[in-house]
Structure formats: structure tokens, C-alpha cells
Design a protein around this motif. Sequence first.
Motif: not given
Length: 733
Positions: A178-186, A508-512, A543-549
Motif C-alpha cells: 500500500a503506497c502513498e501515491d494511491r496505488l496498491l502494488r501487487v 489544493l491539488h491532489t494526485r490522480i 505541489l503536495p502529495e509528491l515524494p521527496e525522493r
Amino acid sequence: MELKLTRVDYTQVGLTSSKCLRILPSSNPKTQQKIIVGDHDGLVQLFSMKKGEVQNVFKTAPDKKITRVELGGALGTVKDKIFVSSGNEVRGYTKKGKQFLGFDTNLTQEIKSMHISGSDLLVCGDYVYNHYHDCQDANHFLAADQINDVITLPAEKSDYIMTTLFSDQTKILVPVLACEDRLLRVMKDSEVLYSVELPSTPSSLQLFYNDGGEQGDQLLYGTNDGKIGLVQLGRGSALHRWVTEGSGKGGGIMCMDHYDMTGDGVRDLIVGRDDGTVEVLSYDDGDESEPTLRFSTNCNESITSVQGGVVGNGGYDEIVASTYTGWVLGLTSEPMDRHLSSESGVVNISEESRTKIQKLRAEMEELQQRVLREREQYQAATQSAYPGISAVPFFSVKDKMSLNRSDASYLLSLEVQTAIDNVLLQSDVPIDLLDVEKNSAVVSYSTCDPESGNFLLATYRCQANTTRLEVRIRTIEGQYGTLQAYITPRLQPKCCQVCQYRIKPLSLHTRIHNFDANRPYNVLTLKGQFTLPEMHAWVVFCLPELPERTPSGDVAEFTFVSTFLDTQLQCVYSAGEAVFKSDNISTISILKDVLTKEATRKKVRLDISCEVSEESVVHALHLLHPRLEAQLMLAKQVSLIDALRELGSHEADTSFLAPEYQYILDNADELQAQYRKQPCHLERLYGMITDLYIDKYKFKGINVKSRVPQLLEILDNYGSLDLQHLINYFQAN
């Protein structure tokens, strides 16, 4: 059936992390079970309850803080082996307290999440996933964004899973991240088999019915904004069964478990949230529809673990939960009045209860005396001439600032291990503070001087024994700076801890993950002598919700949606070139100004080109139209409430009123509450339309600020005009 559960406090340990409490399985149903819990002091303790008293089975010595507790054992056997993660080490204990495993994973990061499946160990740091088989390195993966949780599909049902997910028949572990970028990685070995896009950021994973369902391929996820969803994993994609649509009022999902609390033979879903809520939900139609709420209670502290079992007394099902501050409590189905009897109006207490009350009173008196002695010793030490001491007490703060997509606002939650006296909020950018229903603190505002860079100074005074405070904030895009929270607990001597939060230019922007290419877009292109990490750092600043890496590869691509307006933004950049597309010209204008300023500060020369789409302005006005119309109607309705109520007080029968006025009178309280929840909402819409107008002509090199009063006049009369009138004004030169 109605579910009645009563809270019982068992013990208090140190601060706890998510999923650090487990109930050991029992061979006989309805017999008392033992609880294992690990805390931030590094203590691992196993205990049971006997006649209302804690009976310790074992307790380890203090060590590094415990970040996860899992149960394991050989496949097909009872999972009664205890595994804990601490730092980068995993330790194993038997149920009698004997340590049989001390495994150093050699990870450079602290283990944040862990899962055990037979002889397979899965651990994750912030970005790194490692799989060990029999303590030997088997697979690893570096994720593009932060990993919040890890789980595997049940290996006991691997025969079906292999034929479903893979074409071969080789038995293989199926981890899910379960990752912060709104993805489940199988995962398959060290590679991503496929990703599952989710509506929000996943925070917790749990197998459906604790075993993945009949075929072992169903997985529950909980999100940061309170949603719960069920996915069925297939060979190349996942089927979304259902998702609960959180209204933004519920806290984020910290933990989940399944246990039959209603006694109907079907396991119920137990949920623990970070706002202190514990819920029981029942599956009325199996996995075909979302579960229904059967029980809910609030513990006033964020819940870190929930488990169903039999702990307090044999024969009574209960939910055992742990809180952030270390309380281990039960929500038991045992009737609390069974120790009471009533004759002729006189309540009689059983001998067992009377003994317990006397013991509690003695413990309270002893604790009060100890506190008094320690306070006197400290006061004497601070007042002595030599050597003289004054120790500032350390306290831990758990904080989270998350964007709620439903109402385009940020929820700032602050939790302290001791009672909060007050919280002072200071901001160097304009922000609005919105009402929070669960917030019982009293807020007072101080006058500020915006010219000195101080736009907000608000103090929240908390009631006694309040350890958690929630504040809802709405920012203005284009205005960026820092929000600071000064947290003062009820401790002596007085001390304060400061937490800082970045308000970003496009806050006020969010990741999609899906970009709509059919919209009319404005394009901003930047070229220059910058590297990929440099440009990524600038985009992260905006922008918010971006990885620092910095993302791996030569090209980075991210897509965002505005939570306020539903416009989109696509960012594609590499070393030396960056392209930004948005159907809102104001978004492009903000990016251009901020990125230019950052490049100038770094002394990087940029070649800037912009392609402005006239159709995008009309498109943005069409998106704004329903919001503006609804807000103007709400403001008009609220302004008429007092007059209509005055009329209603003089006329017994108000049926002569027009239907629209009768509706306002009948729903006055609801309309006023809705208006209070959105202060300055109309002004925000006016501001966005004004910015859109100014930015449209700014890219043409025309200053139209002198024409803004005419635009505002049109907006004030918008109710009697139409959208086309506004569009015509925008297009007039």
C-alpha cells in the motif's frame, strides 16, 4: 440485532505504533485469551486478565521502539509465535517469553511495516521492500513513493491464487504494498506484477474475513480520509467490489480486523480510526455490497490496533484496542450490571466488585501521594541555591495534515501523550479556519499585521484531559508560506513544542493517475541547464502529495486534479526540459511565477514559452458556474431566514408563502449550518474568477486590474444575469 459494548480499561503501556497489539489464538472457543503488545519504550509484554487484574506472562527489557507486532507459525498450524520489529531488527518470542529469533535485516531504514507468512518475512521501510525466506534475502524492491503497509495473500490458498494470478503453477508468494501515491502494488518476486489505483491514499491492509475470502484473493484497504474498500485481485487487474464513500467526517483508517461480534456466524469488520473511533460493520450480503454500521464509539484518542477475541471474562466476546498514548482497553459484550442487584430500590454490589473498588481507591491514593512527593522534591531542587536544576519535560506529538478532497480543505490533527493546555496557530499566509464538529476547544483570534507577514494568530484553549485536537483549514492557491502550531501541554514547568507545515503554491491539488487529454489545455514549457533532481525539488515545492525522493528513470510524470475546481494539471519533466499542461490558466500562471523565482534563486537561466488556450478560459468558467450559482443561492436563502422567521412568529399559518420561501423556513437550521461550514466560500469563488480574468490578459501583456470592479459588479448581479454574460465580458478586449 443491536450491539451493546461497554468499555473496560485494562492497562497502560508506553506510546504505541499502528498494529502493535495482537491477541494470541486459543484452541477452545470462548476461553480467555492473552494479549501481546509492544510500545515505543521497546517493551514487549504478554498478559492475561484474571478477576479483573492484569496477570503478566512475560515482559522484555526496554529497547528501541516497537514499530509492529505480528503472529506467525508454520503454514497450517496455529499462529502463536510472536514477532516484533524494532529499528532494523526482527525478534521472535514464544508465548512463554523465550526469544528464539534475533534477525538483523541490515536495512538502512527503520522497519515501518512487517508481515509474516510461514517461513517468509516481509519488511518495509519508507521506500524499500525486502522479502526474506528462512532469514535469507529473497527479493527486494524500491518503491516510487512511501510504503504505508504490506501484506500477502494467504499461502494456505496458494493453489487457487497461482492459477488465478499467474499462468504457471509454481507456488509463489503474492505480496501487496500500500503506497502513498494511491496505488496498491501487487508484487511477483522483485517486480510489480500490476498496480491497482485507489480513490485515496491507502493507510492499512487486511485480508477479507482474515483469510482472503473463499478463494483467498480478496483484500480490504483503508485510506487516510476514512474510506474502506474491497478489491479482488485477478491475473492482470483487480476488480473493485465496493468502497465506502467517506464524507470527510470520519478519521483515517489505522487498523482492521474480522471477528464475529454479532453472533450470527459471520465475521464482522472491526475498524480503528485515527480520530479515536472504533466501529463494527456487518456484511449483510457477503462481499457483494459494502458493510453496514452496527456499532460505533469514540475513545478520544487515536486507535492504533483493534482485535476481536475473548479476554476479560470467558464466554464474552470483545474488541481489544490500543491507543496512541498507550491505553489497552476492551469493548466487551459482558453486561456490566450483572454484578449489581436491586431490592426495594437499594442497589447491592457483589463482593467481587466491592473488593475491586476498594483496591482502586487504594491505588489512587498511593499514586496521589507519589505525585505529591515528586512535585515537592522537584520544587525544592529548582529553588535551591546550588546546584539548581530545571528540566524541560519531553513530550511526543503525533501530527498529520491531510487534504480532504470532498470540501477542498486541510485537516490538521495534533495528538499529545498528555493533556493539551492550548495550541497557538500562526501563519504567514492568508488561510481560513473552518468549524470542526468534534472540536470542543474554545478559539480566540488576535489582531495581526499582514504587512509584517503575519496573517493569522489563533489560540485554541482545550478542555481538561483533551489529548487530541483537530483543526480544519482552507488555503488560497498562489499564496504560499508556513503554518506553525505551538503546542503547550498541561505540564510543569511550562514548555512548548513547535510543529511547522508548508503551505504550497498549489496546495489544493491532489494526485490522480488518469489524464483527460480531451480538455483545452494551456501549456508551459521550461528549458534550461537544470537536472532532474533540481526540477523535481521545485515541483515538490509547488505541489503536495509528491515524494521527496527523485523518481527513477530519465523522465518524471505526475498528474493532479484541483479539489476546488476539478481542473487537471500534468507535469512531465526531465533534465533540461519541463512541460506543464493545465485547463486552468491560473494554475499555469502560479507555476510560472514560482518556478521562475526558484530558478532565479538557484541562478539557473530558463527559456520560458507559454501556449494559451482561449477555450480553456470558457471551460474553467463552465466549471465555476454551478458552484457560484449554488453559493449565491445559499447566501440569498440565509439572508432571508430572519425576515421569514419574524413573519412566521406573527402568522400562525404560513401556507400562503411561496414554495421557495416555505422551503427556506422549514430548513433554516440546516441552511445556516451549511453556510457556517463554508465561511468566505463566495469570496473565494470571486477571487478565482478575478484571478482567471487577470491571468488571461497577463499572458497577452495587458494589465486589466482597472476593469476588475466592473467584473465584481457582474458577479454581484450574477443571479439576475447568466453565464454567457460573464463569458462575453471575459472575451471583450
